[in-house]
Scaffold this motif. Sequence first.
Motif, PDB file in Angstrom:
ATOM      1  N   ASN A  58       5.668   4.680   1.897  1.00 38.06           N
ATOM      2  CA  ASN A  58       4.526   5.322   2.559  1.00 38.06           C
ATOM      3  C   ASN A  58       3.721   6.213   1.613  1.00 38.06           C
ATOM      4  OD1 ASN A  58       5.411   4.023   4.816  1.00 38.06           O
ATOM      5  ND2 ASN A  58       5.833   5.855   6.029  1.00 38.06           N
ATOM      6  N   PRO A  59       4.362   7.125   0.857  1.00 31.26           N
ATOM      7  CA  PRO A  59       3.585   7.957  -0.071  1.00 31.26           C
ATOM      8  C   PRO A  59       2.822   7.133  -1.099  1.00 31.26           C
ATOM      9  CG  PRO A  59       5.789   8.858   0.208  1.00 31.26           C
ATOM     10  CD  PRO A  59       5.787   7.518   0.873  1.00 31.26           C
ATOM     11  N   THR A  60       3.441   6.053  -1.554  1.00 33.46           N
ATOM     12  CA  THR A  60       2.774   5.204  -2.544  1.00 33.46           C
ATOM     13  C   THR A  60       1.545   4.526  -1.948  1.00 33.46           C
ATOM     14  OG1 THR A  60       4.885   4.792  -3.662  1.00 33.46           O
ATOM     15  CG2 THR A  60       3.086   3.253  -4.111  1.00 33.46           C
ATOM     16  N   ILE A  61       1.671   4.036  -0.720  1.00 33.38           N
ATOM     17  CA  ILE A  61       0.534   3.373  -0.067  1.00 33.38           C
ATOM     18  C   ILE A  61      -0.601   4.363   0.169  1.00 33.38           C
ATOM     19  CG2 ILE A  61      -0.221   2.297   2.101  1.00 33.38           C
ATOM     20  CD1 ILE A  61       2.496   0.863   2.172  1.00 33.38           C
ATOM     21  N   ILE A  62      -0.274   5.579   0.584  1.00 28.31           N
ATOM     22  CA  ILE A  62      -1.314   6.603   0.781  1.00 28.31           C
ATOM     23  C   ILE A  62      -2.059   6.849  -0.528  1.00 28.31           C
ATOM     24  CG2 ILE A  62      -1.738   9.040   1.301  1.00 28.31           C
ATOM     25  CD1 ILE A  62       0.701   8.893   3.197  1.00 28.31           C
ATOM     26  N   ASN A  63      -1.308   7.015  -1.600  1.00 28.00           N
ATOM     27  CA  ASN A  63      -1.908   7.285  -2.908  1.00 28.00           C
ATOM     28  C   ASN A  63      -2.781   6.121  -3.372  1.00 28.00           C
ATOM     29  OD1 ASN A  63      -2.081   8.751  -5.558  1.00 28.00           O
ATOM     30  ND2 ASN A  63      -0.992   6.916  -6.242  1.00 28.00           N
ATOM     31  N   LEU A  64      -2.262   4.902  -3.243  1.00 30.15           N
ATOM     32  CA  LEU A  64      -3.016   3.724  -3.687  1.00 30.15           C
ATOM     33  C   LEU A  64      -4.267   3.512  -2.839  1.00 30.15           C
ATOM     34  CD1 LEU A  64       0.002   1.302  -4.258  1.00 30.15           C
ATOM     35  CD2 LEU A  64      -1.515   2.201  -6.045  1.00 30.15           C
ATOM     36  N   ALA A  65      -4.125   3.637  -1.519  1.00 32.58           N
ATOM     37  CA  ALA A  65      -5.268   3.411  -0.628  1.00 32.58           C
ATOM     38  C   ALA A  65      -6.378   4.417  -0.892  1.00 32.58           C
ATOM     39  CB  ALA A  65      -4.820   3.491   0.828  1.00 32.58           C
ATOM     40  N   ASN A  66      -6.007   5.668  -1.114  1.00 31.05           N
ATOM     41  CA  ASN A  66      -7.018   6.705  -1.335  1.00 31.05           C
ATOM     42  C   ASN A  66      -7.662   6.601  -2.715  1.00 31.05           C
ATOM     43  OD1 ASN A  66      -6.353   7.585   1.186  1.00 31.05           O
ATOM     44  ND2 ASN A  66      -5.444   9.524   0.556  1.00 31.05           N
ATOM     45  N   ASN A  67      -6.857   6.296  -3.732  1.00 31.27           N
ATOM     46  CA  ASN A  67      -7.373   6.284  -5.103  1.00 31.27           C
ATOM     47  C   ASN A  67      -8.032   4.966  -5.491  1.00 31.27           C
ATOM     48  OD1 ASN A  67      -6.606   8.950  -5.736  1.00 31.27           O
ATOM     49  ND2 ASN A  67      -4.503   8.295  -6.111  1.00 31.27           N
ATOM     50  N   GLN A  68      -7.697   3.893  -4.781  1.00 28.50           N
ATOM     51  CA  GLN A  68      -8.293   2.589  -5.091  1.00 28.50           C
ATOM     52  C   GLN A  68      -9.153   2.083  -3.934  1.00 28.50           C
ATOM     53  OE1 GLN A  68      -5.493  -0.283  -6.706  1.00 28.50           O
ATOM     54  NE2 GLN A  68      -4.227   1.320  -7.606  1.00 28.50           N
TER      55      GLN A  68
ATOM     56  N   LEU B 195      -8.111  -2.143   3.880  1.00 28.68           N
ATOM     57  CA  LEU B 195      -8.768  -2.053   5.185  1.00 28.68           C
ATOM     58  C   LEU B 195      -9.190  -0.624   5.485  1.00 28.68           C
ATOM     59  CD1 LEU B 195      -9.543  -3.537   7.817  1.00 28.68           C
ATOM     60  CD2 LEU B 195      -7.228  -3.062   8.662  1.00 28.68           C
ATOM     61  N   TYR B 196      -8.363   0.320   5.100  1.00 28.80           N
ATOM     62  CA  TYR B 196      -8.690   1.730   5.326  1.00 28.80           C
ATOM     63  C   TYR B 196      -7.922   2.594   4.331  1.00 28.80           C
ATOM     64  CZ  TYR B 196      -4.405   1.181   8.159  1.00 28.80           C
ATOM     65  OH  TYR B 196      -3.143   0.871   8.597  1.00 28.80           O
ATOM     66  N   CYS B 197      -8.335   3.860   4.238  1.00 28.36           N
ATOM     67  CA  CYS B 197      -7.574   4.859   3.497  1.00 28.36           C
ATOM     68  C   CYS B 197      -7.222   5.985   4.464  1.00 28.36           C
ATOM     69  CB  CYS B 197      -8.362   5.380   2.291  1.00 28.36           C
ATOM     70  SG  CYS B 197      -9.836   6.339   2.725  1.00 28.36           S
ATOM     71  N   PHE B 198      -6.697   7.083   3.944  1.00 27.10           N
ATOM     72  CA  PHE B 198      -6.207   8.161   4.804  1.00 27.10           C
ATOM     73  C   PHE B 198      -6.974   9.449   4.544  1.00 27.10           C
ATOM     74  CE2 PHE B 198      -2.977   5.008   4.072  1.00 27.10           C
ATOM     75  CZ  PHE B 198      -2.520   4.733   5.355  1.00 27.10           C
ATOM     76  N   ASN B 199      -6.908  10.361   5.496  1.00 30.04           N
ATOM     77  CA  ASN B 199      -7.705  11.589   5.399  1.00 30.04           C
ATOM     78  C   ASN B 199      -6.963  12.719   4.696  1.00 30.04           C
ATOM     79  OD1 ASN B 199      -5.850  12.133   7.456  1.00 30.04           O
ATOM     80  ND2 ASN B 199      -7.293  13.457   8.561  1.00 30.04           N
ATOM     81  N   ALA B 200      -5.828  12.404   4.078  1.00 26.22           N
ATOM     82  CA  ALA B 200      -5.081  13.409   3.315  1.00 26.22           C
ATOM     83  C   ALA B 200      -4.302  12.697   2.218  1.00 26.22           C
ATOM     84  CB  ALA B 200      -4.150  14.201   4.224  1.00 26.22           C
ATOM     85  N   GLU B 201      -3.797  13.485   1.275  1.00 31.05           N
ATOM     86  CA  GLU B 201      -3.101  12.907   0.133  1.00 31.05           C
ATOM     87  C   GLU B 201      -1.598  12.798   0.337  1.00 31.05           C
ATOM     88  OE1 GLU B 201      -4.631  11.575  -2.416  1.00 31.05           O
ATOM     89  OE2 GLU B 201      -6.570  12.135  -1.535  1.00 31.05           O
ATOM     90  N   ASP B 202      -1.076  13.397   1.393  1.00 31.67           N
ATOM     91  CA  ASP B 202       0.358  13.306   1.663  1.00 31.67           C
ATOM     92  C   ASP B 202       0.570  12.997   3.138  1.00 31.67           C
ATOM     93  OD1 ASP B 202       1.145  16.154   3.085  1.00 31.67           O
ATOM     94  OD2 ASP B 202      -0.506  16.343   1.653  1.00 31.67           O
ATOM     95  N   GLN B 203       1.687  12.356   3.441  1.00 29.17           N
ATOM     96  CA  GLN B 203       1.937  11.877   4.795  1.00 29.17           C
ATOM     97  C   GLN B 203       2.000  13.017   5.808  1.00 29.17           C
ATOM     98  OE1 GLN B 203       5.158   9.093   5.035  1.00 29.17           O
ATOM     99  NE2 GLN B 203       5.068   8.898   7.265  1.00 29.17           N
ATOM    100  N   LYS B 204       2.507  14.151   5.397  1.00 30.22           N
ATOM    101  CA  LYS B 204       2.650  15.282   6.316  1.00 30.22           C
ATOM    102  C   LYS B 204       1.309  15.712   6.890  1.00 30.22           C
ATOM    103  CE  LYS B 204       4.421  20.017   6.574  1.00 30.22           C
ATOM    104  NZ  LYS B 204       5.077  21.124   5.829  1.00 30.22           N
ATOM    105  N   ASN B 205       0.267  15.635   6.084  1.00 33.21           N
ATOM    106  CA  ASN B 205      -1.054  16.103   6.519  1.00 33.21           C
ATOM    107  C   ASN B 205      -1.978  14.979   6.982  1.00 33.21           C
ATOM    108  OD1 ASN B 205      -0.700  18.949   6.001  1.00 33.21           O
ATOM    109  ND2 ASN B 205      -0.717  18.438   3.817  1.00 33.21           N
ATOM    110  N   CYS B 206      -1.515  13.737   6.890  1.00 37.50           N
ATOM    111  CA  CYS B 206      -2.336  12.611   7.360  1.00 37.50           C
ATOM    112  C   CYS B 206      -2.357  12.583   8.880  1.00 37.50           C
ATOM    113  CB  CYS B 206      -1.769  11.289   6.853  1.00 37.50           C
ATOM    114  SG  CYS B 206      -2.092  10.944   5.127  1.00 37.50           S
TER     115      CYS B 206
END
Length: 457
Positions: free
Chosen positions: A229-239, A246-257
Amino acid sequence: MGKAGQALKQVLESYNISQSQLATGLGVERPIVFRWYHEKIDPTAESVAEIVKVLNKINKSAANDFIQAYLGKLTLFKNQLINQDLPLSGQVNVTVLAQIFKDTTNSYKYLYFLSLLDILKRRKFDTLSPISFREIIVEMLANAWYPHKYFKLSFGTQDQIANKLDTLELEITEPILKFRDTDKKLLRNTINNQNIEDTINSINRYVSYRLIRPFFTQETRGLKDYDVNPTIINLANNQFNSKKPLYCFNAEDQKNCNAIILHPDWIQYLEQHYTIVRGWAYWEWLNYMQERNPSTPNVVNKLFMPQGRDSLVHQTQYWKTILQYQDIECIYSKIKLDKDEISLDHYLPWSFVAHDQLWNLIPTTTSVNSSKSNNLPSEKYLQNFIRLQHLGLTIYKQNVTQKKWFNDIESFVADLKVNQAEDLLNLEILFNAYEKTIQPLICLATMQGFSPNWIYA
């Protein structure tokens, strides 16, 4: 999607193709085709594909018209859809999107993606603003409510959606139960007003992240599960702009997403091909649910809120004709029935069989019918139910033309699996046929959660 039975009936009649001819081509017994034709059950996704192949051999135009009638606007891409492909794009990686349901073992991904499509359409695809996890999960629960709570379908042994729905104390109003809740608005509001934070966290523990894992297959291969999960958040946001998930997330870590942001190019693609993409996702969802409900009738029409119930005018007239010549008592209340005030009861609940065939319908009063609702009747009523059906068949045959008799009782012959129509007039044969048909269905319905042993009081 339209009902496959309606599409099949339309095509067979238009091209003068007999049910027997189609059954022979498919290598199945004619009663199976009859049940599709009369919309008692819809063919499985696999059977639809086989029907297309057989019709294509008989008459290519018939095959094309069947797909047109069944899939509507999806016909423009019928070949791609039958092969479970999606329209390609020069802007986004559709091949990866087509992998999002691969090796799926629970309902989360199907419901998540279908819910995203519903939200996008409701927002008129103007959604550069984030879509919150809460909004998505509420939509998922609303989409799951009808198949689970109303139709009592199984979502699979590993699936927790049903359990989460069962923990909610929802006030289900008449518009929801009567299929008048346009766009599930009342149902969504009812769910959203609940304290569902724990449910949101539980459902969203993986699905928001794992749904887009196919966009980063190589990067996440071999990772420990807790690192995915952390890796996917990082990749989706940075790439986001280069890889275009399909989408990215509104935070850089799962706790705050707590929300996702869809890529503009994907929004454009989904808007342009909405009907096709939703049809593809529906098809995948249908396959998943049919595998988990193999003996359940008419799964295809139980996955979403029905658009309404069919009229019972023809069936009511059948029993009114009988009541013109024979006094009848309600098998539950023993009240003498007035032909002008009868209410037709589905002996096996409509929410289980999802059809209105005469062999499962008997006259009663409105109050008794309301009391019985979606419950399974006590076994003590079965003999009187069969005797009433036998009486009705006998009286009807005596007072209508031979042609009308055969046309109206064909579902009895096919569904009860008697050899010929005249067997229906033999009480012993009819008893055996009903017991072989009804008892297994009652057992299955009971296992699915329908309340058994209802007795009128």
